[in-house]
Enzyme design. Structure first.
Site, PDB file in Angstrom:
ATOM      1  N   GLU A 161       0.622  -1.313  -0.158  1.00  0.00           N
ATOM      2  CA  GLU A 161      -0.011  -0.005   0.136  1.00  0.00           C
ATOM      3  C   GLU A 161       0.799   1.356   0.011  1.00  0.00           C
ATOM      4  O   GLU A 161       0.545   2.149   0.729  1.00  0.00           O
ATOM      5  CB  GLU A 161      -0.790   0.106   1.308  1.00  0.00           C
ATOM      6  CG  GLU A 161      -1.896  -1.141   1.192  1.00  0.00           C
ATOM      7  CD  GLU A 161      -2.747  -1.252   2.379  1.00  0.00           C
ATOM      8  OE1 GLU A 161      -2.645  -0.488   3.116  1.00  0.00           O
ATOM      9  OE2 GLU A 161      -3.471  -2.290   2.563  1.00  0.00           O
ATOM     10  N   ASN A 202       1.752  -5.277  -3.125  1.00  0.00           N
ATOM     11  CA  ASN A 202       0.461  -5.478  -2.671  1.00  0.00           C
ATOM     12  C   ASN A 202      -0.424  -4.219  -2.412  1.00  0.00           C
ATOM     13  O   ASN A 202       0.137  -3.327  -1.737  1.00  0.00           O
ATOM     14  CB  ASN A 202       0.451  -6.220  -1.578  1.00  0.00           C
ATOM     15  CG  ASN A 202      -0.793  -6.958  -1.063  1.00  0.00           C
ATOM     16  OD1 ASN A 202      -1.346  -7.768  -1.641  1.00  0.00           O
ATOM     17  ND2 ASN A 202      -1.097  -6.850   0.272  1.00  0.00           N
ATOM     18  N   HIS A 238     -10.621  -6.470  -1.384  1.00  0.00           N
ATOM     19  CA  HIS A 238     -11.648  -6.241  -0.228  1.00  0.00           C
ATOM     20  C   HIS A 238     -12.847  -5.525  -0.973  1.00  0.00           C
ATOM     21  O   HIS A 238     -12.525  -4.368  -1.733  1.00  0.00           O
ATOM     22  CB  HIS A 238     -10.909  -5.168   0.728  1.00  0.00           C
ATOM     23  CG  HIS A 238      -9.877  -5.820   1.479  1.00  0.00           C
ATOM     24  ND1 HIS A 238     -10.107  -6.811   2.330  1.00  0.00           N
ATOM     25  CD2 HIS A 238      -8.416  -5.278   1.420  1.00  0.00           C
ATOM     26  CE1 HIS A 238      -8.801  -7.156   2.959  1.00  0.00           C
ATOM     27  NE2 HIS A 238      -8.046  -6.271   2.533  1.00  0.00           N
ATOM     28  N   GLU A 268      -6.179 -10.821  -0.780  1.00  0.00           N
ATOM     29  CA  GLU A 268      -6.849 -10.461   0.888  1.00  0.00           C
ATOM     30  C   GLU A 268      -8.500 -10.409   0.417  1.00  0.00           C
ATOM     31  O   GLU A 268      -9.120  -9.510   0.906  1.00  0.00           O
ATOM     32  CB  GLU A 268      -6.462  -8.918   1.232  1.00  0.00           C
ATOM     33  CG  GLU A 268      -5.027  -8.926   1.705  1.00  0.00           C
ATOM     34  CD  GLU A 268      -4.484  -7.774   2.174  1.00  0.00           C
ATOM     35  OE1 GLU A 268      -5.302  -6.864   2.887  1.00  0.00           O
ATOM     36  OE2 GLU A 268      -3.252  -7.310   2.114  1.00  0.00           O
ATOM     37  N   ASP A 270     -12.279 -10.494   0.595  1.00  0.00           N
ATOM     38  CA  ASP A 270     -13.286 -10.468   1.575  1.00  0.00           C
ATOM     39  C   ASP A 270     -14.453  -9.742   0.847  1.00  0.00           C
ATOM     40  O   ASP A 270     -14.289  -8.809  -0.033  1.00  0.00           O
ATOM     41  CB  ASP A 270     -12.948 -10.343   2.911  1.00  0.00           C
ATOM     42  CG  ASP A 270     -12.317  -9.012   3.416  1.00  0.00           C
ATOM     43  OD1 ASP A 270     -12.677  -8.001   2.312  1.00  0.00           O
ATOM     44  OD2 ASP A 270     -11.578  -8.910   4.075  1.00  0.00           O
TER      45      ASP A 270
END
Length: 352
Positions: A161, A202, A238, A268, A270
C-alpha cells in the site's frame, strides 16, 4: 456492477452448490471435495489469512484451515510492530507457529508484510532519523526477517500500500526520510536474503481504473525497467456487496500485470455485508466471490487466491467499518455460507 442475469445465475449456483446445510456444523459431505483438493489439482494456492490466537486456542479453526486451504498468510504476526517491537528485539513466536502449522500440513506461506506505512512501532516513528540511519534500520529488518524464514516463505508482500487514492506516493516515514527509492531498496534487499522467494507489491482498490490503479501500474513498470527483482502484484480484493466490482475490470486488472511478465494474485479477498445480513445479500456475496475466483483462474499467471480470514468469528471488517461484516466464506460457527459453495463450484468446474 452485477447485471440482473448474472446475479440471478450466481444466486442459483450458490443455492445449488453450497455443499452443506446451515445446520451441518463444520462437517462436510463426503461428496464435496475440500477447497484445497480442487485447488491443488489446478495448481492454485488457495489460502486464508491466519491469526495466531485462534490457531493456538480453537481446534475447529485448525481443522477447517487444514482441511480446506493449501496456503496461509499470517494476518498480523509478521507486521513490523508484532515481529520487531523494539530495535534490539524480534518476536518470531506467533509467526513461527503459523509457519510451522503450514509446513506440518503441506501448505504454502505468503509473508505479509515487510514494509508498510501502518503498524510501524513507535521506536521507529518517534525518532528523527537521517536518511542513512533509516535505510540501515529498514535493511536490518528485511534482512533479519527474510533470512529467518528463508526457504519457508514462498511469497512475500515486500511493499504494501505505497500509493494513495490520488495516485501519489503515500505519506509515510519511509517516503519522508528515505524517499521513493525505499521501494526499490526493499525488493533488492529481500531478494538478496532469499532469491527463491517470489516478491510482490500488494495494494487495494487497483482492480478498477482510476488514479491509483494507473499509478501502481506506472510504479511496477518502472521497477521492472530498472531491473528490480519484483515477481508479482497482489490485488487485495476487499469488496463490498452493495458496490460489487465489475467482473470484466477485475480480470482486466489481473491481465495488465500478467502482460508485464509478472505473476498476479488475489491476496486479501473478502466481501463485506451490511448487518444484519439477509439471504439476498449472502447470495450477492457468493456471486462476487465467484467472479473474483473466475477472474483469477482465467489468467494463467494468477495462481494464488487468498481470503482475508476464513470465519466471520475473526475478521477486520466490523472494526474498520462499523455496521458491516459477515465477509468470509464460513460463518461464526464454521457453517459454510453460499460464498463457500460458490468457491467450491468454480474450482470443481474449472478446466485442468
Amino acid at each position: 456492477m452485477l447485471g440482473a442475469g448474472a446475479l440471478a445465475g450466481a444466486v442459483l449456483l450458490a443455492a445449488c452448490s453450497s455443499g452443506s446445510s446451515p445446520d451441518a456444523g463444520h462437517s462436510r459431505s463426503p461428496a464435496v471435495a475440500p477447497l484445497r483438493e480442487s485447488a491443488s489439482r489446478r495448481g492454485l494456492r488457495f489460502g486464508a489469512a491466519v491469526t495466531s490466537d485462534l490457531l493456538a486456542k480453537d481446534s475447529q479453526y485448525r481443522h477447517t484451515l487444514a482441511t480446506e486451504y493449501n496456503a496461509v498468510t499470517p494476518e498480523n504476526a509478521m507486521k513490523w510492530d508484532a515481529i520487531h517491537p523494539a530495535r534490539d528485539r524480534y518476536d518470531f513466536g506467533p509467526a513461527d507457529a503459523i509457519v510451522n502449522f503450514a509446513r506440518a500440513h503441506h501448505m504454502a506461506v505468503r509473508g505479509h508484510n515487510l514494509v508498510w506505512y501502518r503498524e510501524v512501532p513507535s521506536w521507529v516513528t518517534d525518532h528523527h532519523w537521517t536518511r542513512r540511519e533509516l535505510e540501515q534500520i529498514l535493511h536490518d529488518h528485511i534482512r533479519t526477517v527474510v533470512r529467518h524464514y528463508r526457504g519457508k516463505v514462498a511469497q512475500w508482500d515486500v511493499v504494501n500500500e505505497a500509493v494513495d487514492k490520488d495516485g501519489k506516493l503515500r505519506d509515510s516515514i519511509w517516503s519522508k526520510v528515505i524517499g521513493p527509492t525505499y521501494i526499490e531498496l526493499a525488493f533488492r534487499w529481500a531478494h538478496e536474503e532469499d532469491p527463491s522467494a517470489k516478491l510482490y507489491y500488494n495494494d487495494y482498490d487497483i482492480e478498477s481504473p482510476g488514479p491509483k490503479a494507473s499509478a501502481v501500474t506506472k510504479l511496477v513498470r518502472g521497477l521492472r525497467a530498472r531491473g528490480v527483482p519484483i515477481d508479482g502484484v497482489g490485488i487485495q480484493g476487499h469488496e463490498v456487496a452493495s458496490h460489487p466490482p465489475s467482473p470484466h475490470q477485475f480480470e482486466s486488472a489481473l491481465r495488465t500485470y500478467a502482460a508485464m511478465g509478472l505473476d498476479v494474485a488475489v491476496t486479501e479477498a473478502d466481501v463485506a455485508l451490511s448487518l444484519p445480513a439477509n439471504e439476498h445479500e449472502r447470495q450477492v456475496q457468493a456471486a462476487i466471490y465467484d467472479h473474483m475466483l473466475r477472474a483469477c483462474l482465467a489468467v494463467s499467471r494468477c495462481r494464488t487466491f487468498v481470503t482475508w480470514g476464513l470465519t466471520d468469528r475473526s475478521s477486520w471488517v466490523p472494526a474498520a467499518n462499523p455496521g458491516t461484516g459477515d465477509a468470509l466464506p464460513f460463518d461464526r460457527d464454521y457453517h459454510p455460507k453460499p460464498a463457500l459453495g460458490a468457491l467450491r463450484t468454480v474450482l470443481a468446474r474449472a478446466r485442468h
